[in-house]
Design a protein around this motif. Sequence first.
Motif, PDB file in Angstrom:
ATOM      1  N   SER A 132      37.718  31.814  39.028  1.00 53.21           N
ATOM      2  CA  SER A 132      37.893  31.223  40.143  1.00 53.21           C
ATOM      3  C   SER A 132      37.570  29.826  40.357  1.00 53.21           C
ATOM      4  N   VAL A 133      36.293  29.484  39.415  1.00 55.06           N
ATOM      5  CA  VAL A 133      36.036  28.117  39.457  1.00 55.06           C
ATOM      6  C   VAL A 133      36.203  27.369  38.043  1.00 55.06           C
ATOM      7  N   VAL A 134      35.800  27.909  37.118  1.00 57.48           N
ATOM      8  CA  VAL A 134      35.873  27.231  35.705  1.00 57.48           C
ATOM      9  C   VAL A 134      37.122  27.143  35.293  1.00 57.48           C
ATOM     10  N   TYR A 135      38.043  28.151  35.141  1.00 59.17           N
ATOM     11  CA  TYR A 135      39.526  27.972  34.823  1.00 59.17           C
ATOM     12  C   TYR A 135      40.465  28.465  35.681  1.00 59.17           C
ATOM     13  N   PRO A 136      40.250  28.017  36.936  1.00 59.85           N
ATOM     14  CA  PRO A 136      41.514  28.485  38.188  1.00 59.85           C
ATOM     15  C   PRO A 136      42.794  28.559  37.771  1.00 59.85           C
ATOM     16  N   ASP A 137      43.241  27.667  36.795  1.00 57.54           N
ATOM     17  CA  ASP A 137      44.611  27.483  36.540  1.00 57.54           C
ATOM     18  C   ASP A 137      45.150  28.208  35.479  1.00 57.54           C
ATOM     19  N   SER A 138      44.276  28.922  34.693  1.00 59.26           N
ATOM     20  CA  SER A 138      44.596  29.780  33.768  1.00 59.26           C
ATOM     21  C   SER A 138      45.535  31.000  34.042  1.00 59.26           C
ATOM     22  N   PRO A 139      46.729  31.177  33.377  1.00 57.18           N
ATOM     23  CA  PRO A 139      47.621  32.206  33.722  1.00 57.18           C
ATOM     24  C   PRO A 139      47.135  33.585  33.446  1.00 57.18           C
ATOM     25  N   TYR A 140      45.849  33.758  32.738  1.00 58.99           N
ATOM     26  CA  TYR A 140      45.495  34.991  32.251  1.00 58.99           C
ATOM     27  C   TYR A 140      43.878  35.384  33.007  1.00 58.99           C
ATOM     28  N   ARG A 141      43.959  35.594  33.966  1.00 56.36           N
ATOM     29  CA  ARG A 141      42.664  35.965  34.810  1.00 56.36           C
ATOM     30  C   ARG A 141      42.432  37.364  35.577  1.00 56.36           C
ATOM     31  N   PHE A 142      41.260  38.237  34.852  1.00 55.71           N
ATOM     32  CA  PHE A 142      41.162  39.444  35.304  1.00 55.71           C
ATOM     33  C   PHE A 142      39.907  39.687  36.039  1.00 55.71           C
ATOM     34  N   TYR A 143      40.263  40.649  36.925  1.00 49.11           N
ATOM     35  CA  TYR A 143      38.670  40.787  37.664  1.00 49.11           C
ATOM     36  C   TYR A 143      38.268  42.550  37.280  1.00 49.11           C
ATOM     37  N   LEU A 144      37.222  42.605  36.600  1.00 47.67           N
ATOM     38  CA  LEU A 144      36.989  44.055  36.555  1.00 47.67           C
ATOM     39  C   LEU A 144      36.015  44.660  37.660  1.00 47.67           C
ATOM     40  N   ASP A 145      36.391  45.913  38.155  1.00 46.09           N
ATOM     41  CA  ASP A 145      35.488  46.420  39.134  1.00 46.09           C
ATOM     42  C   ASP A 145      35.137  48.094  38.524  1.00 46.09           C
ATOM     43  N   CYS A 146      34.050  48.449  39.160  1.00 46.74           N
ATOM     44  CA  CYS A 146      33.628  49.882  38.608  1.00 46.74           C
ATOM     45  C   CYS A 146      32.730  50.628  39.951  1.00 46.74           C
ATOM     46  N   ASP A 147      32.704  51.669  39.837  1.00 44.48           N
ATOM     47  CA  ASP A 147      31.702  52.127  40.772  1.00 44.48           C
ATOM     48  C   ASP A 147      30.315  52.166  40.379  1.00 44.48           C
ATOM     49  N   PRO A 148      29.303  51.640  41.384  1.00 46.23           N
ATOM     50  CA  PRO A 148      27.890  51.066  40.905  1.00 46.23           C
ATOM     51  C   PRO A 148      27.105  52.406  40.128  1.00 46.23           C
ATOM     52  N   LYS A 191      33.524  36.738  43.053  1.00 46.97           N
ATOM     53  CA  LYS A 191      34.636  37.430  43.958  1.00 46.97           C
ATOM     54  C   LYS A 191      35.919  37.529  43.217  1.00 46.97           C
ATOM     55  N   VAL A 192      36.649  38.306  43.739  1.00 43.67           N
ATOM     56  CA  VAL A 192      38.000  38.634  42.971  1.00 43.67           C
ATOM     57  C   VAL A 192      38.738  37.068  43.300  1.00 43.67           C
ATOM     58  N   PRO A 193      39.123  36.310  41.887  1.00 46.46           N
ATOM     59  CA  PRO A 193      39.789  35.082  41.999  1.00 46.46           C
ATOM     60  C   PRO A 193      41.050  35.420  42.468  1.00 46.46           C
ATOM     61  N   GLU A 194      41.579  34.184  43.309  1.00 45.92           N
ATOM     62  CA  GLU A 194      42.820  34.498  44.033  1.00 45.92           C
ATOM     63  C   GLU A 194      44.027  34.714  42.888  1.00 45.92           C
ATOM     64  N   GLY A 195      44.920  35.533  42.850  1.00 46.64           N
ATOM     65  CA  GLY A 195      45.746  35.725  41.905  1.00 46.64           C
ATOM     66  C   GLY A 195      45.539  36.350  40.626  1.00 46.64           C
ATOM     67  N   ALA A 196      44.208  36.866  40.500  1.00 45.97           N
ATOM     68  CA  ALA A 196      43.697  37.475  39.433  1.00 45.97           C
ATOM     69  C   ALA A 196      44.203  38.944  39.323  1.00 45.97           C
ATOM     70  N   ILE A 197      44.304  39.488  38.364  1.00 42.81           N
ATOM     71  CA  ILE A 197      44.884  41.017  38.162  1.00 42.81           C
ATOM     72  C   ILE A 197      43.302  41.690  38.207  1.00 42.81           C
ATOM     73  N   ARG A 198      43.297  42.775  39.355  1.00 41.27           N
ATOM     74  CA  ARG A 198      41.950  43.709  39.523  1.00 41.27           C
ATOM     75  C   ARG A 198      42.232  45.031  38.659  1.00 41.27           C
ATOM     76  N   ILE A 199      41.262  45.375  38.011  1.00 43.26           N
ATOM     77  CA  ILE A 199      41.286  46.545  37.214  1.00 43.26           C
ATOM     78  C   ILE A 199      40.072  47.430  37.504  1.00 43.26           C
ATOM     79  N   ASP A 200      40.329  48.570  37.998  1.00 39.08           N
ATOM     80  CA  ASP A 200      38.936  49.442  38.180  1.00 39.08           C
ATOM     81  C   ASP A 200      38.768  50.242  36.854  1.00 39.08           C
ATOM     82  N   THR A 201      37.419  49.756  36.245  1.00 38.44           N
ATOM     83  CA  THR A 201      37.330  50.441  35.101  1.00 38.44           C
ATOM     84  C   THR A 201      36.545  52.057  35.200  1.00 38.44           C
TER      85      THR A 201
END
Length: 219
Positions: A132-148, A191-201
């Motif tokens: 979201s902030v450090v490398y917002p222009d990278s084409p390879y952005r992922f967000y991992l989520d998981c049950d607490p 937060k989930v970066p805009e355009g990132a691929i979200r994966i529920d692990t």
Amino acid sequence: MHKVICIDGPSGSGKSTTARAVAEREGVLFVDSGALYRIMTWRALEAGVDCRDAAAVAAFCKGVKVDFVVKGNRVAYEVDGEEPGDRIRTPEINANVSPVSAVPEVRAIVTGWLREMPKLGDIVVEGRDIGSVVYPDSPYRFYLDCDPDERARRRQKEDAGKGFVQTEAQVKASLLARDKIDSSRKTAPLKVPEGAIRIDTTHLSVAEVVDAIAKAAGV
Ligand code: DC
């Protein structure tokens, strides 16, 4: 320009394990951004700085020096010629790292360091604000989520291996408290970066998550 794979997500979502595995499998360098905030917290605590005093933390952290050294397939951090190891993974650091990492001046320093890392080669960076902030222009952005509950289970097991014995309930409370500060802070919230691929692990093995990332990143 070197390739930058970004993996964000809350504590215990599997970012670190996944990023290390991606680094190993794809021959890119593993970069642990949370460890840099942990180093700031460790140095501040050692120096007797009140981690809830943002101005004092900002002033102190300006003087922290870290050397970046490629060791195998990771970027290692050395403070006074030595890696801090598990000294930055204690419950005391866990309890203080979120307020330290919420200080904008600290974030500016760490972000600057992270943006220098591609000079060392292709990297996979895990954290909270990488895509979201450090490398917002990278084409390879992922967000991992998981049950607490699953996150607490994983983290408790990991911490027990380091000799920090806590119940799952204690671990869950600590990581939910950190999530809350991390996602509600003003500067670079989790937060989930805009355009990132979200994966529920929650129900995925490490290999399955790594496969999904490697496939999407085309590495
Ligand atoms: O991933 P970790 O548990 O080692 O991270 C420690 C803390 O650092 C966590 O509370 C959030 C913060 N952090 C951050 O704000 N931004 C990052 N890119 C990485 C970590």
